[in-house]
Design a protein around this motif. Structure first.
Motif, mmCIF file in Angstrom:
data_model
loop_
_atom_site.group_PDB
_atom_site.id
_atom_site.type_symbol
_atom_site.label_atom_id
_atom_site.label_comp_id
_atom_site.label_asym_id
_atom_site.label_seq_id
_atom_site.Cartn_x
_atom_site.Cartn_y
_atom_site.Cartn_z
ATOM 1 N N ILE A 226 10.658 13.375 -0.853
ATOM 2 C CA ILE A 226 10.357 11.949 -0.722
ATOM 3 C C ILE A 226 9.086 11.742 0.096
ATOM 4 C CG2 ILE A 226 11.183 9.752 0.210
ATOM 5 C CD1 ILE A 226 14.043 10.770 -0.322
ATOM 6 N N ASP A 227 8.919 12.539 1.150
ATOM 7 C CA ASP A 227 7.706 12.445 1.977
ATOM 8 C C ASP A 227 6.454 12.735 1.161
ATOM 9 O OD1 ASP A 227 8.546 11.544 4.381
ATOM 10 O OD2 ASP A 227 8.532 13.464 5.407
ATOM 11 N N ASN A 228 6.523 13.756 0.326
ATOM 12 C CA ASN A 228 5.364 14.107 -0.506
ATOM 13 C C ASN A 228 5.012 12.966 -1.457
ATOM 14 O OD1 ASN A 228 5.054 16.628 0.664
ATOM 15 N ND2 ASN A 228 6.365 17.654 -0.818
ATOM 16 N N GLU A 229 6.028 12.313 -2.008
ATOM 17 C CA GLU A 229 5.782 11.164 -2.884
ATOM 18 C C GLU A 229 5.227 9.993 -2.081
ATOM 19 O OE1 GLU A 229 6.164 10.968 -6.362
ATOM 20 O OE2 GLU A 229 6.211 13.143 -5.982
ATOM 21 N N MET A 230 5.742 9.802 -0.882
ATOM 22 C CA MET A 230 5.263 8.719 -0.029
ATOM 23 C C MET A 230 3.782 8.886 0.298
ATOM 24 S SD MET A 230 4.459 8.105 3.432
ATOM 25 C CE MET A 230 5.350 9.379 4.309
ATOM 26 N N SER A 236 -2.822 3.599 -0.188
ATOM 27 C CA SER A 236 -3.171 2.396 -0.953
ATOM 28 C C SER A 236 -2.542 1.129 -0.372
ATOM 29 C CB SER A 236 -2.748 2.561 -2.412
ATOM 30 O OG SER A 236 -1.337 2.665 -2.520
ATOM 31 N N VAL A 237 -1.599 1.277 0.550
ATOM 32 C CA VAL A 237 -0.919 0.087 1.081
ATOM 33 C C VAL A 237 -0.969 -0.023 2.606
ATOM 34 C CG1 VAL A 237 0.668 0.019 -0.886
ATOM 35 C CG2 VAL A 237 1.338 1.242 1.193
ATOM 36 N N TYR A 238 -1.305 1.073 3.295
ATOM 37 C CA TYR A 238 -1.254 1.056 4.765
ATOM 38 C C TYR A 238 -2.465 1.784 5.332
ATOM 39 C CZ TYR A 238 0.607 1.733 9.519
ATOM 40 O OH TYR A 238 0.788 1.729 10.881
ATOM 41 N N GLU A 239 -3.266 1.039 6.136
ATOM 42 C CA GLU A 239 -4.461 1.635 6.738
ATOM 43 C C GLU A 239 -4.794 0.898 8.027
ATOM 44 O OE1 GLU A 239 -9.055 2.885 5.457
ATOM 45 O OE2 GLU A 239 -7.845 1.573 4.183
ATOM 46 N N ASP A 244 -0.687 -3.762 3.484
ATOM 47 C CA ASP A 244 -1.069 -4.661 2.394
ATOM 48 C C ASP A 244 0.217 -5.078 1.669
ATOM 49 O OD1 ASP A 244 -1.825 -5.810 -0.023
ATOM 50 O OD2 ASP A 244 -3.598 -4.555 -0.239
ATOM 51 N N ILE A 245 0.704 -6.272 1.967
ATOM 52 C CA ILE A 245 2.005 -6.712 1.460
ATOM 53 C C ILE A 245 2.046 -6.777 -0.066
ATOM 54 C CG2 ILE A 245 3.687 -8.601 1.450
ATOM 55 C CD1 ILE A 245 3.600 -7.074 4.050
ATOM 56 N N ASP A 246 0.991 -7.303 -0.682
ATOM 57 C CA ASP A 246 0.990 -7.444 -2.144
ATOM 58 C C ASP A 246 1.134 -6.084 -2.833
ATOM 59 O OD1 ASP A 246 0.721 -10.186 -1.988
ATOM 60 O OD2 ASP A 246 -1.479 -10.144 -2.084
ATOM 61 N N SER A 247 0.366 -5.104 -2.379
ATOM 62 C CA SER A 247 0.454 -3.761 -2.967
ATOM 63 C C SER A 247 1.782 -3.102 -2.613
ATOM 64 C CB SER A 247 -0.702 -2.889 -2.465
ATOM 65 O OG SER A 247 -1.940 -3.444 -2.830
ATOM 66 N N PHE A 248 2.227 -3.347 -1.404
ATOM 67 C CA PHE A 248 3.482 -2.762 -0.923
ATOM 68 C C PHE A 248 4.671 -3.210 -1.785
ATOM 69 C CE2 PHE A 248 7.235 -3.249 1.894
ATOM 70 C CZ PHE A 248 7.408 -1.933 2.305
ATOM 71 N N ASP A 252 8.385 0.985 -5.612
ATOM 72 C CA ASP A 252 9.830 1.106 -5.719
ATOM 73 C C ASP A 252 10.472 0.835 -4.355
ATOM 74 O OD1 ASP A 252 12.213 2.392 -7.401
ATOM 75 O OD2 ASP A 252 12.283 3.249 -5.386
ATOM 76 N N LYS A 253 11.677 0.263 -4.375
ATOM 77 C CA LYS A 253 12.367 -0.091 -3.136
ATOM 78 C C LYS A 253 12.526 1.107 -2.202
ATOM 79 C CE LYS A 253 15.095 -2.703 -0.506
ATOM 80 N NZ LYS A 253 14.595 -3.881 0.247
ATOM 81 N N LEU A 254 12.887 2.266 -2.761
ATOM 82 C CA LEU A 254 13.049 3.463 -1.935
ATOM 83 C C LEU A 254 11.728 3.846 -1.275
ATOM 84 C CD1 LEU A 254 14.673 5.890 -0.920
ATOM 85 C CD2 LEU A 254 14.125 7.068 -3.057
ATOM 86 N N MET A 255 10.615 3.722 -2.034
ATOM 87 C CA MET A 255 9.319 4.066 -1.471
ATOM 88 C C MET A 255 8.910 3.078 -0.385
ATOM 89 S SD MET A 255 7.224 6.462 -1.543
ATOM 90 C CE MET A 255 8.150 7.230 -2.878
ATOM 91 N N GLN A 256 9.259 1.801 -0.574
ATOM 92 C CA GLN A 256 8.989 0.817 0.477
ATOM 93 C C GLN A 256 9.703 1.203 1.779
ATOM 94 O OE1 GLN A 256 10.095 -3.091 -0.840
ATOM 95 N NE2 GLN A 256 8.771 -3.041 -2.648
ATOM 96 N N GLU A 257 10.970 1.561 1.652
ATOM 97 C CA GLU A 257 11.742 1.926 2.840
ATOM 98 C C GLU A 257 11.172 3.161 3.512
ATOM 99 O OE1 GLU A 257 15.742 2.338 1.516
ATOM 100 O OE2 GLU A 257 16.099 0.174 1.350
ATOM 101 N N ARG A 258 10.727 4.119 2.702
ATOM 102 C CA ARG A 258 10.193 5.358 3.284
ATOM 103 C C ARG A 258 8.892 5.096 4.023
ATOM 104 N NH1 ARG A 258 10.279 7.977 6.340
ATOM 105 N NH2 ARG A 258 9.766 10.169 6.575
ATOM 106 N N ILE A 259 8.072 4.199 3.500
ATOM 107 C CA ILE A 259 6.821 3.860 4.177
ATOM 108 C C ILE A 259 7.106 3.170 5.503
ATOM 109 C CG2 ILE A 259 4.805 2.338 4.066
ATOM 110 C CD1 ILE A 259 4.579 3.067 1.097
ATOM 111 N N ILE A 260 8.094 2.268 5.518
ATOM 112 C CA ILE A 260 8.487 1.621 6.769
ATOM 113 C C ILE A 260 8.995 2.664 7.762
ATOM 114 C CG2 ILE A 260 10.125 0.033 7.841
ATOM 115 C CD1 ILE A 260 7.837 -1.340 6.396
ATOM 116 N N ASN A 261 9.788 3.621 7.277
ATOM 117 C CA ASN A 261 10.264 4.701 8.145
ATOM 118 C C ASN A 261 9.100 5.493 8.725
ATOM 119 O OD1 ASN A 261 13.019 4.225 7.915
ATOM 120 N ND2 ASN A 261 13.272 5.575 6.161
ATOM 121 N N TYR A 262 8.095 5.736 7.895
ATOM 122 C CA TYR A 262 6.916 6.488 8.335
ATOM 123 C C TYR A 262 6.199 5.734 9.460
ATOM 124 C CZ TYR A 262 2.167 8.378 8.243
ATOM 125 O OH TYR A 262 0.948 8.904 8.593
#
Length: 279
Positions: A226-230, A236-239, A244-248, A252-262
């Motif tokens: 999951i980390d590798n996919e994240m 493209s969404v966090y810098e 970037d809420i629109d891109s975020f 996918d919901k799982l990827m959103q959660e993983r980015i927040i976890n990161y």
């Protein structure tokens, strides 16, 4: 213990410098003894790092006991005393200060590895506590046998071994160690799990620690995927701490959660004990 020694022998090279966190208790003294045996074979440099948590009157004597042991066995001894605590979460704050100290010792000696004496019973307790309290997906794994920190690696060679195995090893080798009286009080959550739940699980399955280790490794394997996919999506969404809420929201919901976890991990310095479901 033979498995732990073989693990270290295969991983640690001749003339490597290793730092080992030692409290003076049975677990860390057994690990230190294993490293002394390996040192005599491979000529590695062993640094003993001790933290005086300064919460018990016995702490000073325990530090002196360990310093004397290191002097007798020609091991470099580094110690830090925690003078004060700033919040109510003693265990979490102590852990952060302990690992900051270890980082400093690693840098001072340009060490390759940091070794800690976490064993199989510790893993069972940690996984159970996080399941009950709530954690991140990675947090539910407890802790890993090997953690790559970039300029060094954390090794936990006793993760396959139970507390009973360690006590038996110490007895066979005549190893002295200190006993922390706070390890039996019901004041701390871990002690309650250790006294009340772990014996029941071992009665049901003698090698329950092996089942929990398999569970932990499975979680870590899927988390790595999951980390590798994240990592393919996050730029493209966090810098620069900006999301970037629109891109975020297109992810996918799982990827959103993983980015927040990161993001949370980066804020809390990967101390998952501070992160629960409410976050």
């Amino acid at each position: 213990m033979q498995e732990a020694y073989k693990f270290l022998d295969n991983l640690i090279n001749n003339k490597d410098t290793v730092v080992v966190g030692v409290s003076g208790g049975p677990d860390s003294m057994a690990l230190l003894h294993l490293l002394i045996k390996l040192r005599d074979e491979k000529k590695i440099d062993v640094i003993c790092a001790h933290v005086n948590h300064n919460v018990r009157v016995e702490s000073e004597d325990e530090a002196k006991f360990l310093e004397a042991f290191c002097k007798k066995n020609k091991i470099k001894f580094e110690m830090m005393k925690i003078e004060e605590y700033s919040n109510d979460n003693f265990e979490s704050e102590a852990r952060i200060k302990r690992y900051n100290f270890f980082d400093n010792v690693i840098s001072k000696y340009k060490a390759t590895y940091l070794l800690t004496a976490h064993h199989g019973d510790d893993l069972v307790e940690t996984v159970l506590m996080r399941l009950v309290r709530g954690s991140t997906f990675k947090g539910y794994a407890g802790f890993a046998k090997v953690v790559d920190k970039g300029h060094y690696k954390i090794l936990r060679p006793l993760i396959n071994i139970t507390k009973d195995d360690i006590i038996k090893y110490n007895k066979e080798n005549g190893l002295e160690y200190v006993i922390d009286a706070t390890n039996v009080t019901d004041k701390y959550t871990r002690n309650r799990y250790r006294k009340n739940i772990l014996p029941f699980l071992k009665k049901e399955e003698e090698n329950v620690h092996e089942k929990f280790l398999k569970f932990s490794q499975l979680i870590l394997k899927y988390n790595e995927y999951i980390d590798n996919e994240m990592k393919k999506n996050i730029d493209s969404v966090y810098e620069d701490n900006i999301l970037d809420i629109d891109s975020f929201l297109k992810l996918d919901k799982l990827m959103q959660e993983r980015i927040i976890n990161y993001v949370m991990d980066s804020i809390y310095l990967d101390d998952v004990t501070l992160i629960n479901d409410s976050h």
